[in-house]
Design an enzyme around this catalytic site. Structure first.
Site: not given
Ligand code: FAD
Ligand code: NAP
Length: 528
Positions: A90, A93, A95-96, A98, A165, A194, A233, A237, A286, A330, A501, A506
């Site tokens: 988050c 790479v 939410c923030i 983004k 880990g 993780v 998503y 985005e 692709p 893991l 308003h 609203e």
């Molecule tokens: P993470 O935040 O992914 O943390 C896991 C950590 O564990 C990482 O640092 C990883 O490197 C580390 N790790 C992994 N394996 C090991 C290991 N074996 N040993 C030690 N460390 C390890 N969510 C929202 O709510 N709003 C948003 O706007 C939003 N935008 C997003 C935009 C993008 C581009 C992406 C990719 C995600 C977005 N998300 C958003 C989703 C959100 O980021 C995730 O849901 C959230 O970070 C999940 O938290 P987590 O603790 O499960 O894992």
């Molecule tokens: P996602 O929402 O699951 O979307 C993946 C997309 O890739 C889908 O459109 C899927 O198509 C397509 N796809 C998958 N495999 C493909 C392939 N081989 N060839 C072509 N297209 C393929 O995943 P994401 O966008 O990576 O987001 C992951 C999660 O992060 C989300 O579920 C969300 O919870 C979180 N996130 C949240 C926010 C937010 O809160 N604003 C923002 C970003 C991410 P199909 O639909 O046909 O499977």
């Protein structure tokens, strides 16, 4: 449970006046104390693998209740070599960065609109983004958060181990540190947090030449003409902010955009993007990405309905094709934890895995929303259950979310399709309206896609099952209504709520036309 309650101890230490020496004693005690249980002696009450949203929230809450905690966090570089600091997806790479890039995109639009409001902007046509300045500003903010997070862990006396880990056995974790050395620790309880990483389709050139969301926010060069593969998503985005920042964006959609979301709303989101210049190729997957002598990338794709193949040349290809859980590294079999074969995720309905003292939170969980607040809330509640005998479990229903596309889409609860599938068409009433945000009047902005709907039970008292909103600041609009839905909101209560308003929120209080009635849902005037 025989570990010492550290909160009580530190409170005792604070009450006494000679703070410094006692704090030292406290630290020494923390470092040397081992925790005991019927299974033996452990270095920690809790080891958290993964220092992201869920893991950090759980660790911090656990120390609040007196537990001795270690957090392991390690980032494996992306295929293109991008890496980052403590804090998880988050912050680094996700939410923030983004949201910051989305904001940069909205500001660019505002500069143009400001002219309609009378601002004298020197040659608005020449306004363009400086990608290097943008990424620098975003990365500087992220680095400050990484730093604050480290300090916070130190202040809370959580041991931070910057190592990858893996389980040696159900209570023993081995961390491989940056320099390759190993550190072993034992814990009474373990939380797996993780998260996940971007998935790359198995096609030639994907790993060699393409970037993902792990790379885009720190890309050292402007992305230029970009192909985004995937219409979830992340795909929408990224395509949205790139296009608004002035980079041509094309999206390959495999099935439908935002699969799983209300499809009427998803259509409005993509319609708005299309009207702003994003190109969509529907039903396309692709086939390959090839690097040309010019350094540009030739991408080929295929329409899965017609079989027709197409190609084009791009500066950047961004894979946004979903994410996989990081469970492979893991060594879960050593701990006896089972994963769901197809997804590699962990099935743990109450966050407890099949091994009693091993838990999982966040994106690594099977069938749970991959959202930061979900990971945080589940992590905190779990720590309270483990160390404060609290009874509360995470409620994964009615979690609100927002897609930060140029016109944002916020929702909570059931989509229209899901409500109909669950209750049948006759039992569902949908109230809907198009609306015109006041701030869109002067620049004469496109309002075709500003739309909202409430999905409710048809029978009185018409409990609201889902709320959907496409428009500006959708996240801010939906958040409060999410609380209302948790409290059992009905349509009568919604209609009896007095609006603020002139706001866009609203509009929910003004809903009165049902889809079933066939009446025109377009706005009559701003204040009717
Ligand atoms: P993470 O935040 O992914 O943390 C896991 C950590 O564990 C990482 O640092 C990883 O490197 C580390 N790790 C992994 N394996 C090991 C290991 N074996 N040993 C030690 N460390 C390890 N969510 C929202 O709510 N709003 C948003 O706007 C939003 N935008 C997003 C935009 C993008 C581009 C992406 C990719 C995600 C977005 N998300 C958003 C989703 C959100 O980021 C995730 O849901 C959230 O970070 C999940 O938290 P987590 O603790 O499960 O894992
Ligand atoms: P996602 O929402 O699951 O979307 C993946 C997309 O890739 C889908 O459109 C899927 O198509 C397509 N796809 C998958 N495999 C493909 C392939 N081989 N060839 C072509 N297209 C393929 O995943 P994401 O966008 O990576 O987001 C992951 C999660 O992060 C989300 O579920 C969300 O919870 C979180 N996130 C949240 C926010 C937010 O809160 N604003 C923002 C970003 C991410 P199909 O639909 O046909 O499977």
């Amino acid at each position: 449970m025989s570990y010492v309650n550290m909160t009580m101890l530190s409170n005792f230490l604070k009450i006494s006046n000679s703070n410094r020496p006692l704090q030292r004693i406290e630290s020494i005690f923390l470092l040397t104390r081992r925790t005991f249980s019927s299974h033996g002696t452990f270095d920690y009450d809790l080891a958290v693998i993964g220092g992201g949203s869920g893991g950090l929230a759980c660790a911090k809450e656990a120390v609040n209740h007196g537990a001795k905690v270690a957090v392991l966090d390690y980032v494996t570089p992306s295929p293109l070599g991008t890496k980052w600091g403590l804090g998880g997806t988050c912050v680094n790479v996700g939410c923030i960065p983004k949201k910051l890039m989305h904001q940069a995109a909205l500001l660019g639009e505002s500069i143009h609109e400001a002219v309609s409001y009378g601002w004298e902007v020197p040659s608005p046509k020449d306004i363009k983004i400086n990608w290097t300045s943008l990424t620098e500003a975003v990365q500087n903010h992220i680095k400050s958060v990484n730093w604050v997070t480290r300090v916070d862990l130190r202040d809370k006396k959580i041991e931070y181990i910057n190592g990858l880990g893996e389980f040696k056995d159900a209570h023993t974790i081995v961390a491989t540190l940056k320099n390759g050395s190993k550190k072993e620790l034992t814990a009474k309880n373990v939380v797996i947090a993780v998260g996940g990483r971007p998935h790359y389709p198995d096609i030639p050139g994907a790993l060699e030449y393409c970037i993902s969301s792990d790379d885009i926010f720190s890309l050292s060069y402007p992305p230029g003409k970009t192909l985004v593969v995937g219409a979830g998503y992340i795909g929408l985005e990224c395509a949205g902010f790139l296009n608004s920042l002035g980079y041509s964006a094309t999206v390959l959609v495999r099935s439908v955009p935002l699969r799983g979301f209300d499809q009427q709303m998803a259509q409005l989101v993509t319609a708005e993007m299309e009207e702003r210049g994003v190109r969509f190729h529907h039903k396309c997957v692709p086939l390959s990405v090839e690097k040309l002598e010019s350094g540009q990338l030739k991408a080929r794709w295929q329409n899965t309905d017609t079989g027709e193949q197409s190609e084009d040349v791009f500066d950047t290809v961004l894979m946004a094709t979903g994410r996989y859980a990081l469970t492979k590294a893991l060594n879960l079999p050593a701990a006896g934890v089972t994963v769901v074969t197809e997804s590699g995720k962990i099935s743990a309905p109450t966050e407890q895995t099949n091994v009693g003292h091993i838990f999982a939170v966040g994106d690594v969980l099977e069938g749970r929303p991959e959202l930061t607040p979900v990971a945080i809330h589940a992590g905190r509640l779990l720590a309270r259950r483990l160390f404060a005998a609290a009874p509360h479990h995470m409620d994964y229903d009615n979690v609100a979310t927002t897609v930060f596309t140029p016109l944002e889409y916020g929702c909570v609860g059931l989509s229209e399709e899901a409500a109909v599938a669950r209750l049948g068409e006759d039992a569902v009433e949908v109230y809907h309206a198009y609306y015109k945000p006041t701030e869109f009047f002067i620049p004469q902005r496109n309002i075709r896609n500003c739309y909202l709907k409430a999905v409710a039970e048809r029978a009185p008292p018409q409990q609201v099952l889902g709320l959907h909103f496409v428009g500006p600041v959708a996240g801010e609009v939906i958040q409060g209504f999410a609380a209302a839905i948790k409290c059992g909101l009905t349509m009568e209560q919604l209609m009896n709520t007095v609006g603020i308003h002139p706001t866009v929120a609203e509009e929910f209080t003004r809903l009165n036309i049902t889809k079933r009635s066939g009446k025109d849902p377009n706005p009559a005037s701003c204040c009717s």
